[in-house]
Motif scaffolding. Structure first.
Motif, PDB file in Angstrom:
ATOM      1  N   ALA A 232       8.297  70.962  89.124  1.00  0.00           N
ATOM      2  CA  ALA A 232       8.538  69.785  89.683  1.00  0.00           C
ATOM      3  C   ALA A 232       9.738  68.909  89.428  1.00  0.00           C
ATOM      4  CB  ALA A 232       7.112  68.831  89.450  1.00  0.00           C
ATOM      5  N   ARG A 233      10.204  68.326  90.190  1.00  0.00           N
ATOM      6  CA  ARG A 233      11.125  67.361  89.872  1.00  0.00           C
ATOM      7  C   ARG A 233      10.832  65.926  90.557  1.00  0.00           C
ATOM      8  NH1 ARG A 233      11.936  71.687  91.940  1.00  0.00           N
ATOM      9  NH2 ARG A 233      12.669  71.125  93.986  1.00  0.00           N
ATOM     10  N   TRP A 234      10.592  64.997  89.772  1.00  0.00           N
ATOM     11  CA  TRP A 234      10.251  63.658  90.212  1.00  0.00           C
ATOM     12  C   TRP A 234      10.724  62.593  89.396  1.00  0.00           C
ATOM     13  CZ3 TRP A 234       6.553  60.914  86.900  1.00  0.00           C
ATOM     14  CH2 TRP A 234       6.121  61.612  85.897  1.00  0.00           C
ATOM     15  N   MET A 235      10.363  61.420  90.150  1.00  0.00           N
ATOM     16  CA  MET A 235      10.713  60.089  89.453  1.00  0.00           C
ATOM     17  C   MET A 235       9.867  59.061  89.739  1.00  0.00           C
ATOM     18  SD  MET A 235      14.818  59.905  90.845  1.00  0.00           S
ATOM     19  CE  MET A 235      15.294  58.663  89.551  1.00  0.00           C
ATOM     20  N   SER A 236       9.473  58.055  89.065  1.00  0.00           N
ATOM     21  CA  SER A 236       8.373  57.057  88.988  1.00  0.00           C
ATOM     22  C   SER A 236       9.019  55.645  88.514  1.00  0.00           C
ATOM     23  CB  SER A 236       7.223  57.516  88.151  1.00  0.00           C
ATOM     24  OG  SER A 236       7.610  57.556  86.870  1.00  0.00           O
ATOM     25  N   GLY A 237       8.192  54.753  88.744  1.00  0.00           N
ATOM     26  CA  GLY A 237       8.420  53.359  88.395  1.00  0.00           C
ATOM     27  C   GLY A 237       7.402  52.228  88.801  1.00  0.00           C
ATOM     28  N   THR A 238       7.931  51.140  89.124  1.00  0.00           N
ATOM     29  CA  THR A 238       6.892  50.064  89.658  1.00  0.00           C
ATOM     30  C   THR A 238       7.929  49.445  90.877  1.00  0.00           C
ATOM     31  OG1 THR A 238       7.829  48.392  88.251  1.00  0.00           O
ATOM     32  CG2 THR A 238       5.828  49.525  87.553  1.00  0.00           C
ATOM     33  N   PHE A 239       7.009  48.832  91.969  1.00  0.00           N
ATOM     34  CA  PHE A 239       7.425  48.111  92.632  1.00  0.00           C
ATOM     35  C   PHE A 239       7.930  46.647  92.400  1.00  0.00           C
ATOM     36  CE2 PHE A 239       5.339  51.101  95.531  1.00  0.00           C
ATOM     37  CZ  PHE A 239       6.172  51.350  96.455  1.00  0.00           C
ATOM     38  N   GLY A 240       9.003  46.037  92.832  1.00  0.00           N
ATOM     39  CA  GLY A 240       9.637  44.668  92.472  1.00  0.00           C
ATOM     40  C   GLY A 240       9.993  44.598  91.165  1.00  0.00           C
ATOM     41  N   SER A 241       9.870  43.448  90.540  1.00  0.00           N
ATOM     42  CA  SER A 241      10.368  43.058  89.299  1.00  0.00           C
ATOM     43  C   SER A 241       9.284  42.934  88.164  1.00  0.00           C
ATOM     44  CB  SER A 241      11.006  41.820  89.539  1.00  0.00           C
ATOM     45  OG  SER A 241      11.366  41.220  88.161  1.00  0.00           O
TER      46      SER A 241
ATOM     47  N   ILE B  79       5.446  57.092  92.686  1.00  0.00           N
ATOM     48  CA  ILE B  79       5.927  58.353  92.263  1.00  0.00           C
ATOM     49  C   ILE B  79       6.364  59.058  93.388  1.00  0.00           C
ATOM     50  CG2 ILE B  79       5.090  60.616  91.527  1.00  0.00           C
ATOM     51  CD1 ILE B  79       3.057  59.433  89.744  1.00  0.00           C
ATOM     52  N   ASP B  80       7.565  59.410  93.491  1.00  0.00           N
ATOM     53  CA  ASP B  80       8.483  60.480  94.419  1.00  0.00           C
ATOM     54  C   ASP B  80       8.625  61.910  93.809  1.00  0.00           C
ATOM     55  OD1 ASP B  80       8.347  58.441  95.957  1.00  0.00           O
ATOM     56  OD2 ASP B  80      10.554  57.996  95.820  1.00  0.00           O
ATOM     57  N   ALA B  81       8.039  62.792  94.333  1.00  0.00           N
ATOM     58  CA  ALA B  81       8.106  64.209  93.709  1.00  0.00           C
ATOM     59  C   ALA B  81       8.412  65.374  94.556  1.00  0.00           C
ATOM     60  CB  ALA B  81       6.791  64.586  92.938  1.00  0.00           C
ATOM     61  N   VAL B  82       9.087  66.323  94.261  1.00  0.00           N
ATOM     62  CA  VAL B  82       9.254  67.656  94.963  1.00  0.00           C
ATOM     63  C   VAL B  82       8.716  68.553  94.006  1.00  0.00           C
ATOM     64  CG1 VAL B  82      11.027  69.356  95.981  1.00  0.00           C
ATOM     65  CG2 VAL B  82      11.289  66.833  96.030  1.00  0.00           C
ATOM     66  N   ILE B  83       7.570  69.253  94.501  1.00  0.00           N
ATOM     67  CA  ILE B  83       6.946  70.226  93.693  1.00  0.00           C
ATOM     68  C   ILE B  83       6.976  71.671  94.600  1.00  0.00           C
ATOM     69  CG2 ILE B  83       4.587  70.661  92.898  1.00  0.00           C
ATOM     70  CD1 ILE B  83       4.523  67.259  93.999  1.00  0.00           C
ATOM     71  N   THR B  84       7.184  72.667  93.549  1.00  0.00           N
ATOM     72  CA  THR B  84       6.936  74.008  94.100  1.00  0.00           C
ATOM     73  C   THR B  84       5.716  74.409  93.760  1.00  0.00           C
ATOM     74  OG1 THR B  84       9.362  74.347  93.325  1.00  0.00           O
ATOM     75  CG2 THR B  84       8.159  76.388  93.873  1.00  0.00           C
TER      76      THR B  84
ATOM     77  N   LEU C 263       6.318  70.808  98.173  1.00  0.00           N
ATOM     78  CA  LEU C 263       5.539  69.910  98.710  1.00  0.00           C
ATOM     79  C   LEU C 263       6.249  68.580  98.233  1.00  0.00           C
ATOM     80  CD1 LEU C 263       2.574  68.487  99.498  1.00  0.00           C
ATOM     81  CD2 LEU C 263       2.252  68.449  97.252  1.00  0.00           C
ATOM     82  N   VAL C 264       6.534  67.664  99.171  1.00  0.00           N
ATOM     83  CA  VAL C 264       6.996  66.523  98.866  1.00  0.00           C
ATOM     84  C   VAL C 264       6.064  65.371  98.697  1.00  0.00           C
ATOM     85  CG1 VAL C 264       8.691  64.781  99.322  1.00  0.00           C
ATOM     86  CG2 VAL C 264       9.161  67.175  99.511  1.00  0.00           C
ATOM     87  N   LEU C 265       5.896  64.695  97.819  1.00  0.00           N
ATOM     88  CA  LEU C 265       4.965  63.790  97.412  1.00  0.00           C
ATOM     89  C   LEU C 265       5.288  62.381  97.122  1.00  0.00           C
ATOM     90  CD1 LEU C 265       1.761  63.416  97.515  1.00  0.00           C
ATOM     91  CD2 LEU C 265       1.894  63.688  94.985  1.00  0.00           C
ATOM     92  N   VAL C 266       5.006  61.405  98.123  1.00  0.00           N
ATOM     93  CA  VAL C 266       5.465  60.110  97.783  1.00  0.00           C
ATOM     94  C   VAL C 266       4.109  59.245  97.951  1.00  0.00           C
ATOM     95  CG1 VAL C 266       6.554  58.126  98.949  1.00  0.00           C
ATOM     96  CG2 VAL C 266       7.375  60.584  99.443  1.00  0.00           C
TER      97      VAL C 266
END
Length: 156
Positions: free
Chosen positions: A59-68, A79-84, A149-152
């Motif tokens: 997988a290649r992915w990034m994550s965080g929070t919304f806003g400040s 989490i936004d991810a591209v998974i094999t 698989l792309v997961l948002v």
């Protein structure tokens, strides 16, 4: 109880990401995804949150929070991810959830766009539900030819 929790998570995401009207008629911009900008490849945090990814190969992915982080109260995470996945898992998801053409490329953060496989992307409510659960809502996109698989996802 699970359905109620899912509704609460989705409502929090909508309220966090939606526009807010000010008393003077101005509208605030939607909450944006913020994070460290780190492109991650570890699988355990994904498989822990999304059991349907137990067979993930990479997988290649990034994550965080919304806003400040200056706003009080609980955070809504993304989490936004591209998974094999193994071809057998792709076939299983495709057969069980019958996704259809998305007609567009998934919307992921800038740092992950270069990782997106070429389409066509297949999606659908049944496929989304295969990855969403009590604490996480998900939009899932299959690219069978690339075993991807792309997961948002959004959660608490």
């Amino acid at each position: 109880m699970r359905f109620t929790r899912l509704i609460a998570v989705l409502m929090a995401a909508v309220l966090t990401a939606g526009c807010q009207a000010w008393g003077d008629g101005h509208t605030a911009a939607p909450a944006e995804k913020s994070g460290t900008g780190e492109l991650r490849t570890d699988l355990e945090p994904l498989t822990k949150r999304f059991p349907a990814l137990a067979d993930a190969e990479q997988a290649r992915w990034m994550s965080g929070t919304f806003g400040s982080d200056r706003a009080p109260g609980p955070s809504t995470y993304w989490i936004d991810a591209v998974i094999t996945l193994p071809e057998s898992k792709i076939d299983e998801l495709r057969t069980a959830h019958v996704p259809e053409s998305a007609g567009k490329t998934p919307e992921v953060v800038d740092g992950l766009r270069a990782e997106l496989p070429g389409g066509p992307f297949l999606t659908g409510e049944r496929l989304d539900r295969a990855f969403g659960h009590d604490e996480w809502g998900a939009k899932a996109y299959l690219v069978p030819d690339r075993r991807a698989l792309v997961l948002v996802a959004t959660g608490t």
